[in-house]
Write a protein that holds these residues in place. Structure first.
Motif, PDB file in Angstrom:
ATOM      1  N   PHE A 193     -14.296  22.948 -76.300  1.00 32.20           N
ATOM      2  CA  PHE A 193     -14.833  24.295 -76.470  1.00 32.20           C
ATOM      3  C   PHE A 193     -14.505  24.848 -77.857  1.00 32.20           C
ATOM      4  O   PHE A 193     -15.333  25.530 -78.469  1.00 32.20           O
ATOM      5  CB  PHE A 193     -14.287  25.245 -75.396  1.00 32.20           C
ATOM      6  N   THR A 194     -13.310  24.562 -78.349  1.00 31.84           N
ATOM      7  CA  THR A 194     -12.910  25.046 -79.676  1.00 31.84           C
ATOM      8  C   THR A 194     -13.768  24.408 -80.762  1.00 31.84           C
ATOM      9  O   THR A 194     -14.246  25.094 -81.673  1.00 31.84           O
ATOM     10  CB  THR A 194     -11.416  24.763 -79.925  1.00 31.84           C
ATOM     11  N   PHE A 195     -13.968  23.093 -80.688  1.00 33.63           N
ATOM     12  CA  PHE A 195     -14.821  22.426 -81.670  1.00 33.63           C
ATOM     13  C   PHE A 195     -16.231  23.006 -81.658  1.00 33.63           C
ATOM     14  O   PHE A 195     -16.812  23.285 -82.713  1.00 33.63           O
ATOM     15  CB  PHE A 195     -14.892  20.920 -81.419  1.00 33.63           C
ATOM     16  N   ILE A 196     -16.794  23.187 -80.478  1.00 34.05           N
ATOM     17  CA  ILE A 196     -18.152  23.725 -80.381  1.00 34.05           C
ATOM     18  C   ILE A 196     -18.208  25.128 -80.974  1.00 34.05           C
ATOM     19  O   ILE A 196     -19.136  25.465 -81.722  1.00 34.05           O
ATOM     20  CB  ILE A 196     -18.646  23.705 -78.920  1.00 34.05           C
ATOM     21  N   THR A 197     -17.205  25.963 -80.680  1.00 28.29           N
ATOM     22  CA  THR A 197     -17.154  27.313 -81.236  1.00 28.29           C
ATOM     23  C   THR A 197     -17.079  27.284 -82.755  1.00 28.29           C
ATOM     24  O   THR A 197     -17.833  27.993 -83.442  1.00 28.29           O
ATOM     25  CB  THR A 197     -15.949  28.087 -80.662  1.00 28.29           C
ATOM     26  N   VAL A 198     -16.211  26.451 -83.290  1.00 24.90           N
ATOM     27  CA  VAL A 198     -16.065  26.356 -84.747  1.00 24.90           C
ATOM     28  C   VAL A 198     -17.361  25.862 -85.377  1.00 24.90           C
ATOM     29  O   VAL A 198     -17.819  26.407 -86.391  1.00 24.90           O
ATOM     30  CB  VAL A 198     -14.872  25.448 -85.129  1.00 24.90           C
ATOM     31  N   PHE A 199     -17.986  24.850 -84.789  1.00 23.65           N
ATOM     32  CA  PHE A 199     -19.246  24.347 -85.336  1.00 23.65           C
ATOM     33  C   PHE A 199     -20.334  25.414 -85.317  1.00 23.65           C
ATOM     34  O   PHE A 199     -21.120  25.524 -86.260  1.00 23.65           O
ATOM     35  CB  PHE A 199     -19.716  23.097 -84.594  1.00 23.65           C
ATOM     36  N   ARG A 258     -16.460  23.362 -66.062  1.00 20.71           N
ATOM     37  CA  ARG A 258     -17.696  22.574 -65.965  1.00 20.71           C
ATOM     38  C   ARG A 258     -18.922  23.481 -66.012  1.00 20.71           C
ATOM     39  O   ARG A 258     -19.914  23.165 -66.666  1.00 20.71           O
ATOM     40  CB  ARG A 258     -17.711  21.782 -64.652  1.00 20.71           C
ATOM     41  N   ILE A 259     -18.865  24.594 -65.301  1.00 23.59           N
ATOM     42  CA  ILE A 259     -19.981  25.540 -65.275  1.00 23.59           C
ATOM     43  C   ILE A 259     -20.290  26.043 -66.681  1.00 23.59           C
ATOM     44  O   ILE A 259     -21.447  26.297 -67.020  1.00 23.59           O
ATOM     45  CB  ILE A 259     -19.674  26.703 -64.308  1.00 23.59           C
ATOM     46  N   LEU A 260     -19.267  26.162 -67.502  1.00 22.80           N
ATOM     47  CA  LEU A 260     -19.463  26.630 -68.869  1.00 22.80           C
ATOM     48  C   LEU A 260     -19.834  25.506 -69.843  1.00 22.80           C
ATOM     49  O   LEU A 260     -20.506  25.757 -70.850  1.00 22.80           O
ATOM     50  CB  LEU A 260     -18.199  27.348 -69.351  1.00 22.80           C
ATOM     51  N   MET A 261     -19.430  24.268 -69.565  1.00 20.07           N
ATOM     52  CA  MET A 261     -19.707  23.160 -70.492  1.00 20.07           C
ATOM     53  C   MET A 261     -21.057  22.509 -70.241  1.00 20.07           C
ATOM     54  O   MET A 261     -21.791  22.206 -71.184  1.00 20.07           O
ATOM     55  CB  MET A 261     -18.605  22.094 -70.399  1.00 20.07           C
ATOM     56  N   TYR A 262     -21.410  22.261 -69.010  1.00 19.50           N
ATOM     57  CA  TYR A 262     -22.627  21.501 -68.708  1.00 19.50           C
ATOM     58  C   TYR A 262     -23.896  22.111 -69.314  1.00 19.50           C
ATOM     59  O   TYR A 262     -24.729  21.379 -69.844  1.00 19.50           O
ATOM     60  CB  TYR A 262     -22.788  21.302 -67.208  1.00 19.50           C
ATOM     61  N   SER A 271     -20.198  18.237 -76.730  1.00 16.76           N
ATOM     62  CA  SER A 271     -20.502  18.737 -75.380  1.00 16.76           C
ATOM     63  C   SER A 271     -20.869  17.584 -74.450  1.00 16.76           C
ATOM     64  O   SER A 271     -20.483  17.587 -73.275  1.00 16.76           O
ATOM     65  CB  SER A 271     -21.618  19.778 -75.421  1.00 16.76           C
ATOM     66  N   LEU A 272     -21.590  16.599 -74.946  1.00 18.00           N
ATOM     67  CA  LEU A 272     -21.973  15.446 -74.134  1.00 18.00           C
ATOM     68  C   LEU A 272     -20.758  14.619 -73.728  1.00 18.00           C
ATOM     69  O   LEU A 272     -20.614  14.233 -72.563  1.00 18.00           O
ATOM     70  CB  LEU A 272     -22.981  14.580 -74.893  1.00 18.00           C
ATOM     71  N   VAL A 273     -19.853  14.364 -74.672  1.00 15.83           N
ATOM     72  CA  VAL A 273     -18.636  13.599 -74.369  1.00 15.83           C
ATOM     73  C   VAL A 273     -17.766  14.355 -73.362  1.00 15.83           C
ATOM     74  O   VAL A 273     -17.217  13.757 -72.431  1.00 15.83           O
ATOM     75  CB  VAL A 273     -17.850  13.277 -75.659  1.00 15.83           C
ATOM     76  N   ALA A 274     -17.652  15.675 -73.522  1.00 14.12           N
ATOM     77  CA  ALA A 274     -16.861  16.475 -72.578  1.00 14.12           C
ATOM     78  C   ALA A 274     -17.469  16.423 -71.178  1.00 14.12           C
ATOM     79  O   ALA A 274     -16.752  16.274 -70.183  1.00 14.12           O
ATOM     80  CB  ALA A 274     -16.763  17.919 -73.062  1.00 14.12           C
ATOM     81  N   THR A 275     -18.776  16.518 -71.099  1.00 14.71           N
ATOM     82  CA  THR A 275     -19.452  16.459 -69.802  1.00 14.71           C
ATOM     83  C   THR A 275     -19.298  15.088 -69.166  1.00 14.71           C
ATOM     84  O   THR A 275     -18.940  14.972 -67.980  1.00 14.71           O
ATOM     85  CB  THR A 275     -20.948  16.810 -69.969  1.00 14.71           C
ATOM     86  N   LEU A 276     -19.543  14.049 -69.935  1.00 16.49           N
ATOM     87  CA  LEU A 276     -19.398  12.691 -69.398  1.00 16.49           C
ATOM     88  C   LEU A 276     -17.947  12.388 -69.039  1.00 16.49           C
ATOM     89  O   LEU A 276     -17.668  11.704 -68.055  1.00 16.49           O
ATOM     90  CB  LEU A 276     -19.933  11.664 -70.404  1.00 16.49           C
ATOM     91  N   GLY A 277     -17.010  12.926 -69.819  1.00 19.20           N
ATOM     92  CA  GLY A 277     -15.592  12.745 -69.511  1.00 19.20           C
ATOM     93  C   GLY A 277     -15.210  13.396 -68.196  1.00 19.20           C
ATOM     94  O   GLY A 277     -14.485  12.816 -67.383  1.00 19.20           O
ATOM     95  N   SER A 278     -15.719  14.602 -67.958  1.00 19.05           N
ATOM     96  CA  SER A 278     -15.398  15.273 -66.690  1.00 19.05           C
ATOM     97  C   SER A 278     -16.021  14.532 -65.510  1.00 19.05           C
ATOM     98  O   SER A 278     -15.405  14.417 -64.453  1.00 19.05           O
ATOM     99  CB  SER A 278     -15.851  16.733 -66.712  1.00 19.05           C
TER     100      SER A 278
END
Length: 142
Positions: free
Chosen positions: A127-133, A46-50, A20-27
């Motif tokens: 999002f898929t990785f986070i869901t699976v984890f 972004r609203i869903l990831m942050y 989630s941190l990498v996705a946020t920093l990437g965006s």
């Protein structure tokens, strides 16, 4: 005596938080450093990831593995939004279904690595990785 052997279960929260941190920093990199203006669906993602950075980060700090019910709604809805956005980019017939507003078309592709990796695709993977984890995470006993 406590078992000192580490398992994958011990690191799932950390890995989900890093994703989630990498996705946020990437965006933020794409918008603030590269100057890519986010479209409407990018904002939804972004609203869903942050918030996941904060929610999972607190869970990591507290070693609270009982957070599925808080994380899964964000990650599953995020998967749906990202997948639909990716389809808008890659399936020409869907681009006209809902035109984006705000001057930035949602079917635009700032990046197109290897012919299929776009920003919504990267969000979908996160999002898929986070869901699976979260689905792999075993609850702790109270």
């Amino acid at each position: 005596m406590k078992n000192t052997k580490s398992t994958f279960q011990d690191y799932i929260l950390y890995i989900a938080w890093i994703v989630s941190l990498v996705a946020t920093l990437g965006s933020l990199y794409f918008s603030e450093i590269k100057g890519f203006i986010p479209c409407e669906f990018c904002w939804y993602q972004r609203i869903l990831m942050y918030p996941l950075v904060v929610i999972i980060g607190i869970a990591v700090f507290e070693q609270n593995k009982n957070i599925k019910k808080y994380v899964l709604p964000f990650s599953i809805i995020g998967m749906g939004v990202s997948f639909y956005h990716y389809l808008i980019q890659k399936v020409p017939g869907l681009a006209s279904v809902k035109p984006c507003v705000g001057g930035v078309p949602c079917n635009g592709q700032y990046i197109n690595w290897l012919g299929f990796i776009t920003i919504p695709f990267l969000a979908l993977i996160a999002f898929t990785f986070i869901t699976v984890f979260m689905l792999l995470l075993r609850r702790t006993k109270n």
